[in-house]
Motif scaffolding. Sequence first.
Motif, PDB file in Angstrom:
ATOM      1  N   MET A   1       0.834  -1.199   0.000  1.00 30.81           N
ATOM      2  CA  MET A   1       0.000   0.000   0.000  1.00 30.81           C
ATOM      3  C   MET A   1       0.870   1.251   0.000  1.00 30.81           C
ATOM      4  O   MET A   1       1.923   1.287   0.623  1.00 30.81           O
TER       5      MET A   1
ATOM      6  N   PRO B   1       2.150   4.654   1.222  1.00 36.13           N
ATOM      7  CA  PRO B   1       2.204   5.166   2.591  1.00 36.13           C
ATOM      8  C   PRO B   1       1.257   6.344   2.779  1.00 36.13           C
ATOM      9  O   PRO B   1       1.012   7.098   1.837  1.00 36.13           O
ATOM     10  N   LYS B   2       0.718   6.446   3.970  1.00 33.64           N
ATOM     11  CA  LYS B   2      -0.161   7.574   4.252  1.00 33.64           C
ATOM     12  C   LYS B   2       0.456   8.440   5.322  1.00 33.64           C
ATOM     13  O   LYS B   2       1.495   8.095   5.910  1.00 33.64           O
TER      14      LYS B   2
ATOM     15  N   SER C   1       3.569  10.422  -0.950  1.00 32.59           N
ATOM     16  CA  SER C   1       2.962  11.447  -1.793  1.00 32.59           C
ATOM     17  C   SER C   1       1.558  11.715  -1.250  1.00 32.59           C
ATOM     18  O   SER C   1       0.708  10.835  -1.252  1.00 32.59           O
ATOM     19  N   PRO C   2       1.330  12.915  -0.767  1.00 28.88           N
ATOM     20  CA  PRO C   2       0.044  13.220  -0.138  1.00 28.88           C
ATOM     21  C   PRO C   2      -1.133  13.025  -1.092  1.00 28.88           C
ATOM     22  O   PRO C   2      -1.019  13.312  -2.277  1.00 28.88           O
ATOM     23  N   SER C   3      -2.215  12.554  -0.571  1.00 29.62           N
ATOM     24  CA  SER C   3      -3.403  12.339  -1.393  1.00 29.62           C
ATOM     25  C   SER C   3      -4.131  13.650  -1.645  1.00 29.62           C
ATOM     26  O   SER C   3      -4.704  14.248  -0.737  1.00 29.62           O
ATOM     27  N   HIS C   4      -4.070  14.043  -2.905  1.00 35.28           N
ATOM     28  CA  HIS C   4      -4.746  15.284  -3.261  1.00 35.28           C
ATOM     29  C   HIS C   4      -6.243  15.160  -3.025  1.00 35.28           C
ATOM     30  O   HIS C   4      -6.919  16.136  -2.731  1.00 35.28           O
ATOM     31  N   ILE C   5      -6.718  13.951  -3.141  1.00 41.44           N
ATOM     32  CA  ILE C   5      -8.167  13.821  -3.045  1.00 41.44           C
ATOM     33  C   ILE C   5      -8.663  13.899  -1.598  1.00 41.44           C
ATOM     34  O   ILE C   5      -9.675  14.520  -1.324  1.00 41.44           O
ATOM     35  N   ALA C   6      -7.894  13.354  -0.682  1.00 42.47           N
ATOM     36  CA  ALA C   6      -8.261  13.519   0.727  1.00 42.47           C
ATOM     37  C   ALA C   6      -8.175  15.006   1.088  1.00 42.47           C
ATOM     38  O   ALA C   6      -9.039  15.558   1.772  1.00 42.47           O
ATOM     39  N   ARG C   7      -7.140  15.611   0.590  1.00 43.21           N
ATOM     40  CA  ARG C   7      -6.911  17.023   0.832  1.00 43.21           C
ATOM     41  C   ARG C   7      -8.073  17.861   0.299  1.00 43.21           C
ATOM     42  O   ARG C   7      -8.567  18.764   0.966  1.00 43.21           O
ATOM     43  N   SER C   8      -8.479  17.547  -0.928  1.00 42.21           N
ATOM     44  CA  SER C   8      -9.576  18.290  -1.541  1.00 42.21           C
ATOM     45  C   SER C   8     -10.839  18.181  -0.701  1.00 42.21           C
ATOM     46  O   SER C   8     -11.591  19.138  -0.554  1.00 42.21           O
TER      47      SER C   8
END
Lengths: 342, 342
Positions: B2, B4-5, B48-55
């Motif tokens: 997976m 990384p978060k 790599s940060p999740s742009h979608i969670a961020r959005s």
Amino acid sequence: MMAPKIKDVAKQAGVSVTTVSRVLNGEKYVKDDLKIRVQRAIDELGYSPSHIARSLVRKKTNLIGVIVPDVTSSFYSTILSTIEKTASHNDYNLLVCNIIEDTDKELKYLQVFQQMRVDGIIIMHEKLNDEIRELLNKLSIPIIFSSVKPVDQKFMSVIIDDYAAAYDATRHLIELGHTRIGFLGGDMRDITSGQNRYAGYCRALADCGIDVPEGYIRFGDYKTQSGYEKMKEMLTQESYPTAVFAVSDDMAVGALNCIHDHGLRVPEHLSVIGFDGSQLTEQVRPRLTSMQQPILEMGKVTVDKLLELIEDQKDSPTEDVILQHKLVVRDSCKNLKSSVEA
Amino acid sequence: MMAPKIKDVAKQAGVSVTTVSRVLNGEKYVKDDLKIRVQRAIDELGYSPSHIARSLVRKKTNLIGVIVPDVTSSFYSTILSTIEKTASHNDYNLLVCNIIEDTDKELKYLQVFQQMRVDGIIIMHEKLNDEIRELLNKLSIPIIFSSVKPVDQKFMSVIIDDYAAAYDATRHLIELGHTRIGFLGGDMRDITSGQNRYAGYCRALADCGIDVPEGYIRFGDYKTQSGYEKMKEMLTQESYPTAVFAVSDDMAVGALNCIHDHGLRVPEHLSVIGFDGSQLTEQVRPRLTSMQQPILEMGKVTVDKLLELIEDQKDSPTEDVILQHKLVVRDSCKNLKSSVEA
DNA sequence: CTGAAAGCGCTTACAG
DNA sequence: CTGAAAGCGCTTACAG
């Protein structure tokens, strides 16, 4: 006024959010009357589910990142349009990046694609630097190349046999009786469209025992402008060819124009054959004979294969897809033999 | 494995996720040593940060939806490329929809844009049906039109004065001594590029007391093919014009080709003036005189204005932006007066 | 300067 | 067939 959320719909319909979610996703096992109440609530509220919340939990964005070298090129704009069509048809959306030889921009976009968690990536150029290669390799997102086959890549490509296509194009000129055949090439750092097409050209000449002066061979960047300039260089030499093979239609059109501006005529004085089979071939006069790539099919197959990669997940077959090229004869090449007989 | 978060990074660095988030977003008030530890953890994990969670939490996607009539058109591909450039420069990404006169597809895309929660929408055509108008009006997403001004819309447009531009193009032909001036028009359902350009043409003729036979006026769909066909209709009449004004360069090129195929020459027998100032004008011979739209500026301004709308949120000034058109004289129009004198 | 907790708007086991 | 609860991967008050 805030956009309504699933909770609002649930309240309005007097059910749980779970139930709303179920009718949203068309699941069965929802009683008809509930389904109707939910649907009505959705309509009344003008509810539109958040794709982004959905993506977060489903771990699927239905987004495809596309990297195009130049959308204003006749070839790429056409392939892009069919990629878009096929993607849209399968409920995927395109995030497009137009890199104009800008490596930094490409890298940045690739990172954006990663952050956006796109489901797949389509790349249509092959000038990959080390940084980009490295990123590509650790990306764990399905990647497919379209119209190019970069060296040392484990990724699938959807292409034609550029070597054979260039060979056949050159042979066509030879069969028309030409022996002084010029070459307007691409970037030799490109394997597919640079080296392979050049190699095909050389091989066809060699097979027929034809030698060509160095000055007949020029390399540009696939664009009209460079076709014009390189052709000009050729024309200002003491001797110039009777036919020219350009590795893109855009370049061929540049050559056409240059020849025209020099007071010469195509195909009477000089024959020109292009490559790609883009719409430009029919937009110029004389209409341009060209080695056609199956552009529409290429775009469609690219998306189809990418979707397979996305859906399969597992060890997807990385075998390249080689599509058929095809010579389309129009009006820009003269048959020297028949004119002799005539 | 997976991806990384943020939690993994926090664990690895021995800090809270809040702190990780802070360094991710470049906030100050993070001690240097923590910042370094976090950065190292990010690198080690390849996070790599999740742009979608961020959005989802920021309620901002940095996405712009773009609706283009046809990316293979010389005009739209160019404006699209500058839109992409400007957007990317401001860290916005483009979701592009290529509607080929397909209203259903457009409606569907608009809904997707809504679900995607794009921050803004750019629309480049004006054939809006009622269903689409309705959706547009309740969308509560900033919308801007580029190169067109649909009727009855409260949305901002970035355009030229099409009426004046068509007037000036026609006047140019008149000043060259032409009186038999044909018109290759667009779709009269389009206010901007259909009606306005036609009105400008008519007015210029009227102002000079010129009358034109009905057969000199034809309407097509802006594409090369239709320019060819409509020109053909004109040429097969008993009498035909000495000059033609086409409302797109693509159509003008179609006319050029048709004239050529009929054994006539441009500009000797027939003058042609185009509209748009796309790259095609330089790709054909004779090079096409054209009423130029400031395409690059138009794309840039469109994005700039849209970003203002997005950032301001409040009652944004909906005033249209009118850019300057400009006649660019090339080789496709003949001066009848000077040839008389000569 | 740092962290625990709530919340963004959904879906999906899990139970009933 | 239906719902309460946990969780997707972040950010942002709120406290300290």
